[in-house]
Design a protein around this motif. Sequence first.
Motif, PDB file in Angstrom:
ATOM      1  N   SER A 164     -53.228  31.795  44.181  1.00 39.30           N
ATOM      2  CA  SER A 164     -54.157  32.586  43.362  1.00 39.30           C
ATOM      3  C   SER A 164     -55.623  32.247  43.641  1.00 39.30           C
ATOM      4  O   SER A 164     -56.510  33.067  43.386  1.00 39.30           O
ATOM      5  N   ARG A 167     -55.928  34.527  47.045  1.00 41.15           N
ATOM      6  CA  ARG A 167     -55.439  35.897  47.132  1.00 41.15           C
ATOM      7  C   ARG A 167     -56.471  36.891  46.609  1.00 41.15           C
ATOM      8  O   ARG A 167     -57.017  36.730  45.519  1.00 41.15           O
ATOM      9  N   GLU A 168     -56.748  37.901  47.430  1.00 41.24           N
ATOM     10  CA  GLU A 168     -57.693  38.979  47.104  1.00 41.24           C
ATOM     11  C   GLU A 168     -59.032  38.427  46.630  1.00 41.24           C
ATOM     12  O   GLU A 168     -59.630  38.919  45.679  1.00 41.24           O
ATOM     13  N   ASN A 169     -59.544  37.423  47.357  1.00 41.39           N
ATOM     14  CA  ASN A 169     -60.765  36.752  46.898  1.00 41.39           C
ATOM     15  C   ASN A 169     -61.850  36.662  47.956  1.00 41.39           C
ATOM     16  O   ASN A 169     -62.912  36.105  47.688  1.00 41.39           O
ATOM     17  N   PRO A 190     -53.687  40.878  51.922  1.00 42.20           N
ATOM     18  CA  PRO A 190     -53.495  40.205  50.631  1.00 42.20           C
ATOM     19  C   PRO A 190     -54.596  39.208  50.283  1.00 42.20           C
ATOM     20  O   PRO A 190     -54.804  38.886  49.113  1.00 42.20           O
ATOM     21  N   LYS A 193     -60.434  40.930  49.239  1.00 44.04           N
ATOM     22  CA  LYS A 193     -60.681  41.534  47.937  1.00 44.04           C
ATOM     23  C   LYS A 193     -60.757  43.056  48.062  1.00 44.04           C
ATOM     24  O   LYS A 193     -61.048  43.587  49.140  1.00 44.04           O
ATOM     25  N   ASN A 194     -60.493  43.760  46.978  1.00 44.35           N
ATOM     26  CA  ASN A 194     -60.657  45.217  46.997  1.00 44.35           C
ATOM     27  C   ASN A 194     -62.114  45.561  47.296  1.00 44.35           C
ATOM     28  O   ASN A 194     -63.029  44.935  46.756  1.00 44.35           O
ATOM     29  N   LYS A 248     -60.397  47.629  52.642  1.00 45.98           N
ATOM     30  CA  LYS A 248     -59.303  47.562  51.677  1.00 45.98           C
ATOM     31  C   LYS A 248     -59.698  48.269  50.392  1.00 45.98           C
ATOM     32  O   LYS A 248     -60.728  47.951  49.794  1.00 45.98           O
ATOM     33  N   SER A 250     -56.991  49.249  47.987  1.00 44.37           N
ATOM     34  CA  SER A 250     -55.920  49.192  46.994  1.00 44.37           C
ATOM     35  C   SER A 250     -55.274  47.811  46.998  1.00 44.37           C
ATOM     36  O   SER A 250     -55.264  47.113  48.016  1.00 44.37           O
ATOM     37  N   THR A 251     -54.727  47.414  45.852  1.00 46.38           N
ATOM     38  CA  THR A 251     -54.072  46.123  45.716  1.00 46.38           C
ATOM     39  C   THR A 251     -52.775  46.092  46.518  1.00 46.38           C
ATOM     40  O   THR A 251     -52.012  47.056  46.524  1.00 46.38           O
ATOM     41  N   ALA A 254     -47.198  42.435  45.480  1.00 43.46           N
ATOM     42  CA  ALA A 254     -47.107  40.978  45.370  1.00 43.46           C
ATOM     43  C   ALA A 254     -46.152  40.348  46.376  1.00 43.46           C
ATOM     44  O   ALA A 254     -46.293  39.163  46.701  1.00 43.46           O
TER      45      ALA A 254
END
Length: 268
Positions: A164, A167-169, A190, A193-194, A248, A250-251, A254
């Motif tokens: 976490s 991820r997406e950061n 993954p 970030k969006n 990117k 979209s998310t 998982a």
Amino acid sequence: MQIKKSNGIATSRKCCSKKNNLISSAGMNISKIIKSYLESLGITLTDNQFAQIDRLGVAMLEDPLYKSVSKISDPKEIAIKHFLDCLIPFSLGIPFEKSKTIIDLGTGGGFPSLPFAIMLPNTNLIAVDSRKKSVEFVIRMSKLVGLNNVKGVHSRIEDLAHDSKFRENSDYVICRALSSVRTLAEYTLPLTKNEGYSFYLKGPKLDEELSEASNAFSVLGVKSENLSCFRVSPPLIPFERNFLLIKKESTIPAKYPRKSGLPSEKPL
């Protein structure tokens, strides 16, 4: 985001140990070898940045572990194939300087993370590799050169992307000489970030890899309008280099990336 386009050679397009193991650093002057190429590409460095590049070149060659993280030993080849290659992206009009965090996956000997850290002193560079000695080498080099914006992380990509904290950061996730586009998409998106970007330094077979990646793009929510391709070739540089930038939007589900080994053994 506006991407600089050119009608010239640089183009962009939308896409669908022991002492006797040391290598001599005598006369090593990276900046002298690459300066004319950088000028042709419109890339500007300060005197301090050139000095950091030269110090890094010498420090690498004098380190007994260099041979374990890179097969390139000739000083001119190091200048061209490592340093120049990793600086070319700064000619593409991509606003890397606006990013807070960039992850370099599979950093190896610190390329492109170390040249990026020199060019982007206000950006945090995270150099990731599954080999501990590569991460230790990069951190050692960054300290010798005086780079305070480099962090090393020893991890498999598949594990890091489910952490976490990462991820997406990241604003950008970058890869060089790591894997095919369809595998890289599963690795990098993954962690991106969006509204961030994944960025790949690729060879001459990018079009072929893009065709193979159509299913991966569909699974991971990448549309054709999210893709930008760039090519830089002789005489601006001594070789052809292709780049892929993925925005990117979209998310990522998982379950991606899948468990260790699957993205490369059974790509989407």
